[in-house]
Write an enzyme that holds these catalytic residues in place. Structure first.
Site, PDB file in Angstrom:
ATOM      1  N   GLU A 130      -3.174  15.750   5.291  1.00 43.24           N
ATOM      2  CA  GLU A 130      -2.599  14.691   6.132  1.00 43.24           C
ATOM      3  C   GLU A 130      -1.365  14.093   5.473  1.00 43.24           C
ATOM      4  OE1 GLU A 130      -3.435  15.199   8.956  1.00 43.24           O
ATOM      5  OE2 GLU A 130      -4.522  13.463   9.681  1.00 43.24           O
ATOM      6  N   THR A 183       3.918  10.594  14.198  1.00 43.56           N
ATOM      7  CA  THR A 183       3.010   9.675  13.497  1.00 43.56           C
ATOM      8  C   THR A 183       3.748   8.897  12.411  1.00 43.56           C
ATOM      9  OG1 THR A 183       1.098  11.053  13.925  1.00 43.56           O
ATOM     10  CG2 THR A 183       0.921   9.573  12.064  1.00 43.56           C
TER      11      THR A 183
HETATM   12  N1  HSE Z   1      -4.727   5.960  11.844  1.00 43.66           N
HETATM   13  C1  HSE Z   1      -3.591   6.809  12.066  1.00 43.66           C
HETATM   14  C2  HSE Z   1      -2.472   5.980  12.666  1.00 43.66           C
HETATM   15  C3  HSE Z   1      -3.959   7.932  12.993  1.00 43.66           C
HETATM   16  O1  HSE Z   1      -2.747   5.175  13.554  1.00 43.66           O
HETATM   17  O2  HSE Z   1      -1.326   6.134  12.258  1.00 43.66           O
HETATM   18  C4  HSE Z   1      -2.841   8.912  13.248  1.00 43.66           C
HETATM   19  O3  HSE Z   1      -3.315   9.902  14.139  1.00 43.66           O
END
Ligand code: HSE
Length: 301
Positions: A130, A183
């Site tokens: 990740e 993201t």
């Molecule tokens: N918790 C992460 C975010 C998940 O909200 O950035 C990304 O898929």
């Protein structure tokens, strides 16, 4: 010798639990075929379904980079491995695409080599995947993709992941509007400090949601699924967000919010039929505004 594995897409945050809550969908997801080869080194020999978007170089792609990390960890860095990745889900959708590739890669190599590590031991390696994908080692997609069901990251240091129960009839409708929300950007835009008042509301909601899951209390789940900290900022990136919420709740959803960092949105419902109706109503709204989307219906446990 060859193994074939599937790792599911996931919904992270689950509205109130930024970076700590997540659950696995039945579909879509990623499939990986992996086999040993004679020459040393990890190689991606085939990728399908990514529209040419993913890197082919082994150290750049999360599926192969995760396998390289695994091999280092078990002390066999020079083993020869061939990988085929079949992306059966959209990239950049907020459905844990990079997590599904990472988890499929790690699960496959572990199967191929006779399960040298437990699933929980694979988790720190999945976090590195990740980090490579978005710059942040968040666990709320990889944990449910790897362990299945609904997971809570109780702590990052040390890593402590808890499996949560899910009421039997809980279903979910997921809609992925075709707009781009990386993201990394969606994380960089949110405030790093939160007001105490908002934090109090948020942790009340998290505790309420977790209690509702344990107590099979759909009403408690419904009223706990509210995000006062992150959603107001991120909703700006998602077209028709508040209109979609209005429609989903009118149709009878228990909740509506962003899946992960978006642009996908999701609703919980008490049946698969209702989830399909919610997805259809949201899709209609998006299409009216000339936005294409994919919809998915899934159980939650
Ligand atoms: N918790 C992460 C975010 C998940 O909200 O950035 C990304 O898929």
């Amino acid at each position: 010798q060859e193994v074939k594995v599937f790792a599911p897409a996931t919904v992270a945050n689950v509205i109130c639990g930024y970076d700590i809550l997540g659950f696995a969908l039945d579909r879509p997801g990623d499939e990986v075929i992996m086999r040993l080869k004679d020459e040393p080194g990890v190689e991606i020999v085939n990728i399908e379904g990514d529209d040419g978007l993913l890197p082919r170089r082994a150290e750049k792609n999360t599926v192969s980079a995760s396998v390289q990390n695994y091999l280092k960890q078990i002390g066999q860095p020079d083993l020869g491995i061939e990988i085929e990745l079949f992306k059966q889900m959209p990239i950049g959708s907020g459905l844990g695409s990079s997590a599904a590739s990472t988890v499929a890669g790690l699960f496959a190599i572990n199967q191929l080599l006779g399960e040298k590590l437990t699933r929980k031991e694979l988790l720190p390696l999945a976090l590195k995947g990740e980090e490579l994908a978005c710059g942040y080692p968040h666990a709320d997609n990889v944990a449910p993709s790897l362990l299945g069901g609904f997971t809570l990251v109780r702590s990052y240091e040390p890593l402590d992941v808890i499996h949560l129960p899910v009421p039997p009839d809980l279903h979910c409708a997921v809609v992925f509007p075709h707009v781009d929300v990386p993201t990394r950007d969606a994380r960089d835009m949110i405030r790093k400090n939160v007001p105490l008042k908002g934090a109090v509301k948020q942790w009340g909601n998290i505790a309420g949601l977790v209690s509702g899951l344990f107590m099979n209390d759909y009403d408690l789940i419904s009223r706990s699924m509210e995000d006062v900290l992150i959603e107001p900022t991120r909703a700006i990136l998602i077209p028709e967000f508040y209109e979609m919420r209005k429609i989903a709740m009118e149709v009878g959803a228990l909740s509506f919010g962003i899946s992960g960092s978006g642009p996908s949105v999701f609703s919980f419902t008490k049946s698969a039929e209702l989830a399909a109706e919610v997805a259809e109503a949201i899709k209609y709204q998006l299409n009216q505004n000339e936005i294409e989307c994919n919809t998915y219906i899934s159980s939650v446990n």
